[in-house]
Design an enzyme around this catalytic site. Structure first.
Site, PDB file in Angstrom:
ATOM      1  N   HIS A 169      48.807  45.337  36.547  1.00  7.72           N
ATOM      2  CA  HIS A 169      47.550  44.204  36.376  1.00  7.72           C
ATOM      3  C   HIS A 169      47.205  43.723  37.852  1.00  7.72           C
ATOM      4  CE1 HIS A 169      48.755  42.878  32.171  1.00  7.72           C
ATOM      5  NE2 HIS A 169      47.928  44.196  32.106  1.00  7.72           N
ATOM      6  N   THR A 170      47.629  44.290  38.762  1.00  2.22           N
ATOM      7  CA  THR A 170      47.033  44.036  40.306  1.00  2.22           C
ATOM      8  C   THR A 170      45.485  44.367  40.315  1.00  2.22           C
ATOM      9  OG1 THR A 170      47.564  44.152  42.494  1.00  2.22           O
ATOM     10  CG2 THR A 170      47.746  46.174  41.361  1.00  2.22           C
ATOM     11  N   ARG A 216      44.046  51.387  31.911  1.00  2.76           N
ATOM     12  CA  ARG A 216      44.169  51.070  30.671  1.00  2.76           C
ATOM     13  C   ARG A 216      44.126  51.965  29.400  1.00  2.76           C
ATOM     14  NH1 ARG A 216      40.467  47.364  27.409  1.00  2.76           N
ATOM     15  NH2 ARG A 216      41.983  46.609  25.711  1.00  2.76           N
ATOM     16  N   HIS A 255      47.140  53.164  27.093  1.00  6.06           N
ATOM     17  CA  HIS A 255      47.185  52.822  25.799  1.00  6.06           C
ATOM     18  C   HIS A 255      47.146  53.981  24.887  1.00  6.06           C
ATOM     19  CE1 HIS A 255      45.456  48.266  25.254  1.00  6.06           C
ATOM     20  NE2 HIS A 255      46.201  48.577  26.417  1.00  6.06           N
ATOM     21  N   ASP A 261      52.961  38.049  31.587  1.00  8.36           N
ATOM     22  CA  ASP A 261      53.195  38.069  32.928  1.00  8.36           C
ATOM     23  C   ASP A 261      54.275  36.985  33.171  1.00  8.36           C
ATOM     24  OD1 ASP A 261      50.805  40.127  33.381  1.00  8.36           O
ATOM     25  OD2 ASP A 261      49.586  38.275  32.836  1.00  8.36           O
ATOM     26  N   TRP A 302      43.498  39.130  37.489  1.00  6.50           N
ATOM     27  CA  TRP A 302      45.088  38.716  37.669  1.00  6.50           C
ATOM     28  C   TRP A 302      44.838  38.406  39.222  1.00  6.50           C
ATOM     29  CZ3 TRP A 302      43.988  41.946  33.567  1.00  6.50           C
ATOM     30  CH2 TRP A 302      44.714  41.488  32.463  1.00  6.50           C
ATOM     31  N   THR A 303      44.240  39.173  40.167  1.00  2.93           N
ATOM     32  CA  THR A 303      44.277  38.947  41.566  1.00  2.93           C
ATOM     33  C   THR A 303      42.919  38.772  42.146  1.00  2.93           C
ATOM     34  OG1 THR A 303      44.226  41.363  41.955  1.00  2.93           O
ATOM     35  CG2 THR A 303      46.319  40.627  41.687  1.00  2.93           C
TER      36      THR A 303
HETATM   37  C1  HEM Z   1      53.299  43.917  29.518  1.00  3.69           C
HETATM   38  C2  HEM Z   1      52.592  43.890  28.665  1.00  3.69           C
HETATM   39  C3  HEM Z   1      50.908  43.992  28.607  1.00  3.69           C
HETATM   40  C4  HEM Z   1      50.042  43.261  28.132  1.00  3.69           C
HETATM   41  C5  HEM Z   1      50.400  42.217  26.949  1.00  3.69           C
HETATM   42  C6  HEM Z   1      48.824  43.626  28.469  1.00  3.69           C
HETATM   43  C7  HEM Z   1      47.546  43.110  28.178  1.00  3.69           C
HETATM   44  C8  HEM Z   1      46.572  43.067  28.550  1.00  3.69           C
HETATM   45  C9  HEM Z   1      45.158  42.216  28.168  1.00  3.69           C
HETATM   46  C10 HEM Z   1      45.154  41.342  27.147  1.00  3.69           C
HETATM   47  C11 HEM Z   1      44.213  42.926  29.114  1.00  3.69           C
HETATM   48  C12 HEM Z   1      42.647  42.435  28.933  1.00  3.69           C
HETATM   49  C13 HEM Z   1      42.016  43.352  28.386  1.00  3.69           C
HETATM   50  C14 HEM Z   1      40.459  42.911  28.317  1.00  3.69           C
HETATM   51  O1  HEM Z   1      40.281  41.728  27.807  1.00  3.69           O
HETATM   52  O2  HEM Z   1      39.624  43.594  28.551  1.00  3.69           O
HETATM   53  C15 HEM Z   1      44.725  43.893  29.942  1.00  3.69           C
HETATM   54  C16 HEM Z   1      44.101  44.855  30.755  1.00  3.69           C
HETATM   55  C17 HEM Z   1      44.699  45.701  31.424  1.00  3.69           C
HETATM   56  N1  HEM Z   1      45.819  46.145  31.459  1.00  3.69           N
HETATM   57 FE1  HEM Z   1      47.329  45.388  30.441  1.00  3.69          FE
HETATM   58  N2  HEM Z   1      48.886  44.605  29.426  1.00  3.69           N
HETATM   59  C18 HEM Z   1      50.333  44.951  29.466  1.00  3.69           C
HETATM   60  C19 HEM Z   1      50.968  45.951  30.101  1.00  3.69           C
HETATM   61  C20 HEM Z   1      49.918  47.003  30.993  1.00  3.69           C
HETATM   62  C21 HEM Z   1      50.427  48.045  31.428  1.00  3.69           C
HETATM   63  C22 HEM Z   1      52.146  48.610  31.232  1.00  3.69           C
HETATM   64  C23 HEM Z   1      49.601  48.576  32.013  1.00  3.69           C
HETATM   65  C24 HEM Z   1      49.407  49.898  32.833  1.00  3.69           C
HETATM   66  C25 HEM Z   1      50.752  50.415  33.546  1.00  3.69           C
HETATM   67  C26 HEM Z   1      48.237  47.946  32.003  1.00  3.69           C
HETATM   68  C27 HEM Z   1      47.047  48.157  32.533  1.00  3.69           C
HETATM   69  C28 HEM Z   1      45.922  47.389  32.409  1.00  3.69           C
HETATM   70  C29 HEM Z   1      44.708  47.292  33.247  1.00  3.69           C
HETATM   71  C30 HEM Z   1      44.728  48.226  34.434  1.00  3.69           C
HETATM   72  C31 HEM Z   1      44.023  46.388  32.606  1.00  3.69           C
HETATM   73  C32 HEM Z   1      42.533  46.055  33.190  1.00  3.69           C
HETATM   74  C33 HEM Z   1      41.491  46.890  32.254  1.00  3.69           C
HETATM   75  C34 HEM Z   1      40.209  46.595  32.797  1.00  3.69           C
HETATM   76  O3  HEM Z   1      39.787  45.932  33.823  1.00  3.69           O
HETATM   77  O4  HEM Z   1      39.147  47.055  31.991  1.00  3.69           O
HETATM   78  N3  HEM Z   1      48.686  46.608  31.257  1.00  3.69           N
HETATM   79  N4  HEM Z   1      46.140  44.248  29.549  1.00  3.69           N
END
Ligand code: HEM
Length: 321
Positions: A192-193, A54, A58, A271, A242-243
């Site tokens: 998000h896997t 993440r 970002h 999603d 998510w999974t």
């Molecule tokens: C498509 C639009 C996307 C939205 C709206 C989105 C939104 C979010 C949100 C709301 C979270 C939870 C954050 C938290 O509460 O800690 C999250 C986590 C995460 N996102 Fe996304 N995301 C998007 C795309 C992506 C992309 C493109 C990637 C990487 C290529 C990604 C990788 C991750 C990962 C790995 C987490 C887990 C972080 C953790 O467990 O600490 N996301 N995302």
């Protein structure tokens, strides 16, 4: 000086410059390789893979292709700017200060490596270490000395910052600004896997920090959620994933496990757009049936993401690792 001697002098100068670059690049590459091994060791103990992915996303996802003609780093992107407090304070970056803290000792140990590279190296290594594809990419990025502007990363739920009336339009607006098409949007979302959402960070779930606030997949501090089946601490318990096996990078995101474990898994409106929108849905279905196709497309899209807006200053135009 005769013309011939002038040509010789220029050639010598170029040769010297190239050798200096080559030495620099070799030393830099060797630091990167050593840093990668330290990151692997750290991930193996901490299971912090998701937050490192993440962080990398970002840092890079602030990129605005329409500003690419302006002086660097106006277009923003993968330039390490997320380490600055002003950017870490953006709503979308809630919780990422922890990930910067994880990287700081390694950044100090390998001082030659830029923040921008350390962040992308950690993201790519986290994916590989969780069982995902290898992400070959260029390194040698320069660091930006100012934080990025707020508002370029996607919102998970309406109201969307760009005024879009639905999640699919919002995704196309946001990822289109970075230069991604429908297929790349679906592939990248497959990240998000792995990982979880937390009440205290994005607020997209009621599941927060700690074992008692987790789901049946995140609430026990000792469980097996990893790709290699190694049991042990999952790191901090809590949040909603998510999974089911949320430390394993595979194509389970596309199997929509949420349908059978309604209470215990999260699924955002962004999603859902990938399943319902006619432009996104065929890619989503394909990745559900074909993990190799997902890995292939994800690797290419993530490498592209990781180089958005980067300025390469090591070697002629960066070095490949
Ligand atoms: C498509 C639009 C996307 C939205 C709206 C989105 C939104 C979010 C949100 C709301 C979270 C939870 C954050 C938290 O509460 O800690 C999250 C986590 C995460 N996102 Fe996304 N995301 C998007 C795309 C992506 C992309 C493109 C990637 C990487 C290529 C990604 C990788 C991750 C990962 C790995 C987490 C887990 C972080 C953790 O467990 O600490 N996301 N995302």
């Amino acid at each position: 000086m005769s013309a011939a001697r002038r040509v010789d002098a220029v050639a010598n100068h170029l040769h010297a410059a190239a050798s200096v670059n080559a030495v620099d690049a070799a030393a830099y590459a060797s630091d990167l390789r050593a840093m990668k091994m330290d990151i692997e060791r750290f991930l193996d103990e901490s299971n912090a893979n998701p937050i490192m992915v993440r962080l990398a996303w970002h840092d890079a996802g602030t990129y605005d292709a329409s500003k690419a003609h302006m002086p660097w780093p106006r277009a923003q992107g993968a330039n390490g700017s997320i380490r600055h407090e002003s950017e870490l304070a953006h709503g979308a970056n809630a919780g990422l200060v922890k990930a910067i803290g994880y990287l700081r000792p390694l950044k100090e140990k390998y001082a030659r490596v830029s923040w921008a590279d350390a962040i992308q190296l950690a993201g790519a290594t986290a994916i590989e270490h969780a069982g995902g594809p290898r992400i070959p990419m260029r390194y040698g990025r320069a660091d930006a000395e100012v934080g990025a502007m707020e508002g370029n990363l996607p919102d998970a739920e309406a109201p969307f910052g760009d005024g879009a009336s639905d999640a699919a339009t919002h995704l196309r607006n946001v990822f289109g600004r970075m230069g991604f098409n429908d297929r790349e949007i679906v592939a990248l979302s497959g990240a998000h896997t792995i990982g979880r959402a937390f009440k205290e960070r994005s607020g997209t779930t009621n599941h927060g920090y700690g074992a008692k606030n987790g789901t049946k997949f995140t609430g026990c501090p000792y469980m097996n959620a990893r790709a290699d089946g190694k049991e042990g601490s999952i790191g901090m318990p809590g949040g909603a994933s998510w999974t089911r096996r949320w430390l394993a990078f595979d194509n389970s995101y596309f199997h929509r496990e949420k349908l059978t474990d309604e209470k215990d898994l999260i699924w955002l409106s962004t999603d859902d757009a990938l399943v319902t929108d006619p432009g996104f849905a065929p890619h989503f279905k394909r990745y559900a049936h074909d993990q190799n196709a997902f890995f292939y497309d994800f690797s290419a899209a993530f490498a592209k993401l990781s180089e958005l807006g980067s300025r390469f200053v090591v070697g002629a135009s960066g070095i490949v690792l």
